[in-house]
Design an enzyme around this catalytic site. Structure first.
Site, PDB file in Angstrom:
ATOM      1  N   HIS A  80       2.701   9.879  -7.931  1.00  0.00           N
ATOM      2  CA  HIS A  80       1.472   9.536  -7.347  1.00  0.00           C
ATOM      3  C   HIS A  80       0.494  10.737  -6.479  1.00  0.00           C
ATOM      4  CE1 HIS A  80      -1.769   6.514  -6.773  1.00  0.00           C
ATOM      5  NE2 HIS A  80      -0.456   6.685  -5.009  1.00  0.00           N
ATOM      6  N   ASP A 159      -4.883  -6.298  -5.982  1.00  0.00           N
ATOM      7  CA  ASP A 159      -5.251  -4.759  -4.876  1.00  0.00           C
ATOM      8  C   ASP A 159      -5.710  -4.425  -5.258  1.00  0.00           C
ATOM      9  OD1 ASP A 159      -3.764  -2.365  -3.573  1.00  0.00           O
ATOM     10  OD2 ASP A 159      -4.897  -1.694  -5.665  1.00  0.00           O
ATOM     11  N   ARG A 166     -10.577  -3.601   1.964  1.00  0.00           N
ATOM     12  CA  ARG A 166     -10.517  -3.119   3.104  1.00  0.00           C
ATOM     13  C   ARG A 166     -11.250  -1.864   3.366  1.00  0.00           C
ATOM     14  NH1 ARG A 166      -5.082  -0.962   1.055  1.00  0.00           N
ATOM     15  NH2 ARG A 166      -5.369   0.702   2.394  1.00  0.00           N
ATOM     16  N   LYS A 185       1.107  -1.501  -7.624  1.00  0.00           N
ATOM     17  CA  LYS A 185       0.849  -0.501  -8.895  1.00  0.00           C
ATOM     18  C   LYS A 185       1.867   0.106  -9.271  1.00  0.00           C
ATOM     19  CE  LYS A 185      -3.058   1.076  -6.307  1.00  0.00           C
ATOM     20  NZ  LYS A 185      -3.641   1.457  -5.639  1.00  0.00           N
TER      21      LYS A 185
HETATM   22  N1  URA Z   1      -4.337   4.641  -2.212  1.00  0.00           N
HETATM   23  C1  URA Z   1      -3.919   3.798  -2.863  1.00  0.00           C
HETATM   24  O1  URA Z   1      -3.979   3.143  -3.883  1.00  0.00           O
HETATM   25  N2  URA Z   1      -4.003   2.844  -2.179  1.00  0.00           N
HETATM   26  C2  URA Z   1      -4.246   2.850  -0.735  1.00  0.00           C
HETATM   27  O2  URA Z   1      -3.889   1.438  -0.298  1.00  0.00           O
HETATM   28  C3  URA Z   1      -4.612   3.915  -0.324  1.00  0.00           C
HETATM   29  C4  URA Z   1      -4.188   4.697  -1.179  1.00  0.00           C
END
Ligand code: URA
Length: 422
Positions: A80, A159, A166, A185
């Site tokens: 990631h 999320d 957010r 995730k």
């Molecule tokens: N990438 C993500 O998946 N989540 C975050 O909160 C910040 C960057």
């Protein structure tokens, strides 16, 4: 239990129980807790933080808010990136480590940023399919060791909803919220080995090294708590990665890198990340793993795997379109380049269509910027600094040059790999 008491408790600096966190996340997901209440809750977290235990609990609750992916394949690896300008690493790294037997079943995103996400970039290869059935996904991983698609299944719906809030409430930069968002995730997608490329610098989500280290330690801890091998590599994102910025241009740079002709920073990064992934997945010494990665980068095996992968997903690597109009930006003075502001360069790439401002914006996959130099290079007056490839929108010389600083003193090239936390 009610949300006002929970917000109050957090405000007093007390620790929330897992039940209270679950009540809040589930309540928000099912609509009983409203946007304005969740905003207040997230703002408290942004200001006061969460304890390690609260963050681990929050991650677990988010992880179980939807489906989790189980392909029935052992020892999958995932990588990631927290995202940066010119970041085409996955497109090089995934086939490279797959050529050594590391199994990758990866889901990537579309970017809401300066340039597209990995999925947008791959779609600049004519015919490349970024979605497939779960059966085909699984078969492809079993057959060639690598498949890469857009998001599928209803993974971590909490999320999706919380991240959107957010984004508009100034709480994107909270360390525990980032850690729980990313790790929920990664855990939901079922890999046993997780490598995170955490970008630090002006073009990154996290600007300070201190904060980045906190975030890295937290993510590694969450991974290990879930019995996943997890490593986090902190890398510099003060200047763009490589020379190409823009979807098709980045894919072409990724292909050249797999032919052993990539930019130095990108090449070093894939060797480091690839070494770590291979070490974790195949249980071999990290130095030996890095050597193997280097070998397959220069002997063409990584490139062969890329061809196999692109073909398996219907893509024609010979057909990647780039914009026809080209504008060259010349240096106004001579000197050493001391800064190329990644964030501002990213915004300019987006201005000509390489990225999205809103979720539904159409990206122009063919446009972008090719830098001719990196920080630390010496340039003469009137030497070409960059090429802009554009269609209907333009970048002025002034806009572009304002992203650069120069100095008369010779300066060191910035260090790309800042730290590794595992
Ligand atoms: N990438 C993500 O998946 N989540 C975050 O909160 C910040 C960057």
């Amino acid at each position: 239990m009610n949300i006002l008491d929970i917000i109050d408790k957090k405000e007093k600096g007390e620790t929330l129980t897992k039940e209270e966190l679950k009540y809040t996340v589930e309540g928000y997901l099912n609509g009983t807790i409203k946007d304005y209440q969740m905003s207040a809750f997230l703002t408290e977290i942004d200001l006061l933080g969460l304890s390690e235990e609260e963050t681990i609990n929050l991650t677990d609750i988010m992880l179980h808010s939807g489906e989790t992916l189980d392909l029935g394949i052992n020892n999958l690896s995932d990588k990631h990136s927290t995202g940066g300008v010119g970041d085409k690493t996955t497109i090089v790294l995934a086939p490279l480590v797959a050529s050594l037997g590391v199994k990758i079943a990866k889901m990537s995103g579309r970017g809401l940023g300066h340039t597209g996400g990995t999925i947008d970039k791959l779609e600049s290869i004519q015919g490349f399919q970024t979605s497939m059935t779960l059966d085909k996904f699984k078969n492809q991983v079993n057959e060639i060791g690598l498949a890469l698609v857009g998001q599928m299944g209803n993974l971590v719906p909490a999320d999706k909803k919380i991240y959107a809030l957010r984004d508009v409430t100034g709480t994107v930069d909270s360390i525990p919220l980032i850690a729980s968002s990313i790790m929920s995730k990664k855990l939901a997608s079922g890999a046993s080995n997780i490598v995170i490329d955490l970008k630090v610098g002006s073009g990154a989500l996290v600007n300070s090294l201190d904060e980045a280290k906190k975030l890295a330690n937290l993510m590694v801890k969450i991974g290990k708590n879930n019995n996943k091998k997890t490593s986090c590599v902190l890398t510099n994102m003060d200047e763009p990665l490589g020379y190409a910025i823009g979807n098709s241009l980045e894919v072409i740079e990724a292909i050249n890198t797999l032919k052993g002709k990539g930019p130095e920073d990108l090449t070093n990064l894939v060797i480091k990340l690839g070494g770590l992934m291979t070490h974790m997945a195949l249980n071999i010494d990290e130095k030996i793993a890095e050597e193997k990665v280097k070998e397959n980068l220069y002997n063409g095996k990584g490139y062969q795997k890329m061809l196999e992968w692109i073909q398996a997903q219907g893509g024609n690597i010979e057909n990647i379109k780039i914009a026809k109009n080209k504008k060259t930006i010349l240096a106004k003075n001579e000197g050493y380049i001391s800064k190329i502001d990644a964030l501002e360069i990213g915004k300019l790439a987006r201005k000509i269509g390489a990225g999205r401002l809103n979720k539904d914006d159409q990206i122009d996959l063919t446009v972008g910027i090719i830098l001719n130099h990196k920080v630390g290079d010496y340039v003469q007056k009137n030497e070409p600094l960059a090429e802009i490839l554009y269609n209907d929108k333009q970048i002025t010389d002034e806009e572009f040059l304002s992203c650069y600083s120069f100095t008369n003193q010779k300066i060191d090239k910035p260090k790309l790999i800042i730290d590794i936390i595992k």
